[in-house]
Motif scaffolding. Structure first.
Motif, PDB file in Angstrom:
ATOM      1  N   GLU A 135       1.939  -1.331  -5.368  1.00 52.29           N
ATOM      2  CA  GLU A 135       2.490   0.244  -5.829  1.00 52.29           C
ATOM      3  C   GLU A 135       3.377   0.776  -4.489  1.00 52.29           C
ATOM      4  O   GLU A 135       2.700   0.966  -3.580  1.00 52.29           O
ATOM      5  CB  GLU A 135       1.675   1.029  -6.148  1.00 52.29           C
ATOM      6  N   GLY A 136       4.391   1.190  -4.701  1.00 50.43           N
ATOM      7  CA  GLY A 136       5.225   1.899  -3.587  1.00 50.43           C
ATOM      8  C   GLY A 136       5.725   1.038  -2.821  1.00 50.43           C
ATOM      9  O   GLY A 136       6.689   1.649  -1.726  1.00 50.43           O
TER      10      GLY A 136
ATOM     11  N   ARG B 261      11.179  -0.062  -5.604  1.00 48.91           N
ATOM     12  CA  ARG B 261       9.915   0.168  -5.259  1.00 48.91           C
ATOM     13  C   ARG B 261       8.868  -0.249  -6.555  1.00 48.91           C
ATOM     14  O   ARG B 261       9.170  -0.011  -7.514  1.00 48.91           O
ATOM     15  CB  ARG B 261       9.478   1.600  -5.139  1.00 48.91           C
TER      16      ARG B 261
ATOM     17  N   ARG C 252       6.170  -0.386  -9.306  1.00 52.71           N
ATOM     18  CA  ARG C 252       5.447   0.656  -9.853  1.00 52.71           C
ATOM     19  C   ARG C 252       4.305   0.161 -10.121  1.00 52.71           C
ATOM     20  O   ARG C 252       3.786  -1.140 -10.797  1.00 52.71           O
ATOM     21  CB  ARG C 252       6.453   1.353 -10.992  1.00 52.71           C
ATOM     22  N   ARG C 253       3.264   1.129 -10.459  1.00 52.75           N
ATOM     23  CA  ARG C 253       2.051   0.897 -11.325  1.00 52.75           C
ATOM     24  C   ARG C 253       1.906   1.596 -12.526  1.00 52.75           C
ATOM     25  O   ARG C 253       2.191   2.800 -12.528  1.00 52.75           O
ATOM     26  CB  ARG C 253       0.763   0.953 -10.379  1.00 52.75           C
ATOM     27  N   ASP C 254       1.575   0.802 -13.724  1.00 49.94           N
ATOM     28  CA  ASP C 254       0.982   1.593 -14.876  1.00 49.94           C
ATOM     29  C   ASP C 254      -0.248   1.206 -15.423  1.00 49.94           C
ATOM     30  O   ASP C 254      -0.720   0.195 -15.044  1.00 49.94           O
ATOM     31  CB  ASP C 254       2.117   1.032 -16.032  1.00 49.94           C
TER      32      ASP C 254
ATOM     33  N   SER D 279      -4.577  -1.904 -14.067  1.00 50.20           N
ATOM     34  CA  SER D 279      -3.386  -1.590 -13.668  1.00 50.20           C
ATOM     35  C   SER D 279      -2.225  -2.992 -13.878  1.00 50.20           C
ATOM     36  O   SER D 279      -2.758  -4.016 -13.990  1.00 50.20           O
ATOM     37  CB  SER D 279      -3.145  -1.247 -12.310  1.00 50.20           C
TER      38      SER D 279
ATOM     39  N   TYR E 125       1.383  -4.047 -12.422  1.00 54.54           N
ATOM     40  CA  TYR E 125       2.450  -3.748 -11.208  1.00 54.54           C
ATOM     41  C   TYR E 125       3.726  -4.587 -11.148  1.00 54.54           C
ATOM     42  O   TYR E 125       3.870  -5.784 -11.936  1.00 54.54           O
ATOM     43  CB  TYR E 125       1.831  -4.327  -9.923  1.00 54.54           C
TER      44      TYR E 125
END
Length: 324
Positions: A283-284, A298, A300-302, A308, A310
């Motif tokens: 993440e990021g 970048r 992202r994480r959900d 999670s 990615y």
């Protein structure tokens, strides 16, 4: 939680060091680790002592040792094993091959002493197989073996036995299994009305894929985890299965994925595939594929199923009709 590559690394180690050897002594140091063997430690010991380990077999994340039982009636059954010792690694389970003189591990739960033997290269094999489990989510238990529904070997092994433990008979074949059928998988996949990642995690549809390798395969196939399964074209599904195979084979070459000291192979070594992850846990961080094109995208994480997911927001576009 160990996924297919981590369990396969352990299976290969067991096949190298334990296959063909007889269990001469069983010590249960913590009965919580055999809680799924409801008849208790004495019954486990009575069935294991004197039994020969025929092979080490894996289907998905399931691992078992078929046993040639002491006094088995070979004339009636052709020598086919009836029982298997199933091993569930859980979050922190380890199977270690150790010399008898080696100090006990802090979280040693079960010790199996083995008859003298050598590995496939002729090296003298250590005398003990130890089950170590810090968090005690894993365990060992005996299971009856039954014929496979399709007549193919029960799982990946050196010895092709068409047998599977009852407890693993509902588990689908995994992408690395020679008997895996893409056509059967795709037909069942299209009949689902769910998101593609949820389908990949369904061990009754396709086994061995967990959160890490699902994210990596979806990133490689440029598919968002919420893509509806009933909209997936055949070529996209085929590409996704190929990416699942590729990422798991690369993880196998690296010895698996270790984020801490809990997952190790039978010799106590950690895998290093975590260094090669493109999406999971990043993440990021820049998407490697976008970065190669000069884009600053970048990962992202959900939140997904209490875990999670990615993804790259550019490579893996979120579908408007997505299903989580």
């Amino acid at each position: 939680m160990p996924e297919l590559p981590e369990v396969e690394v352990v299976r290969r180690g067991l096949a190298q060091w334990v296959r063909g050897r007889t269990i001469t002594k069983v010590e249960v140091l913590d009965e919580r680790s055999i809680r799924r063997h409801v008849l208790g430690a004495e019954d486990l010991r009575g069935n294991l002592e004197g039994a020969r380990v025929v092979d080490a077999v894996r289907r998905g994340k399931f691992l078992w040792l078929p046993l040639q039982e002491d006094g088995q009636n070979n004339a009636n059954d052709g020598g086919a094993p009836h029982l298997a010792l199933m091993v569930h690694l859980g979050m922190s389970g380890q199977l270690l091959i150790e010399d008898a003189e080696a100090p006990d591990e802090k979280h040693l739960k079960v010790r199996l002493t083995l008859s003298p033997g050598t590995d496939t290269g002729g090296n003298v094999a250590p005398a003990e197989l130890r089950f170590v489990d810090q968090r005690i989510f894993g365990g060992m238990f005996l299971a009856d073996l039954v014929p496979t529904a399709d007549g193919h070997p029960g799982g990946l092994a050196e010895t092709p036995l068409p047998l599977v433990p009852v407890e693993a008979s509902h588990i689908a074949r995994d992408p690395l299994d020679p008997a895996f059928s893409f056509d059967a998988f795709y037909q069942r996949l299209r009949a689902r009305k769910t998101g593609i990642k949820r389908a990949l995690l369904d061990q009754g549809l396709i086994s061995g894929i967990g959160n890490i390798y699902a994210d990596e395969a979806l990133w490689a196939a440029k598919l968002h985890f919420a893509r509806p399964t009933d909209t997936l074209r055949r070529k996209d599904a085929l590409a996704l299965v190929d990416e699942c195979r590729d990422v798991m084979n690369r993880a196998l070459d690296a010895g698996g994925t270790s984020f801490d000291s809990l997952y190790v192979n039978v010799n106590g070594a950690s895998g290093y595939f975590a260094r090669s992850l493109n999406a999971y846990g990043r993440e990021g961080e820049p998407c490697p594929r976008c970065a190669a094109l000069g884009l600053d995208t970048r990962i992202r994480r959900d939140s997904f199923m209490n875990r999670s997911s990615y993804t790259c927001p550019v490579c893996q576009r979120r579908p408007r009709n997505g299903r989580w």
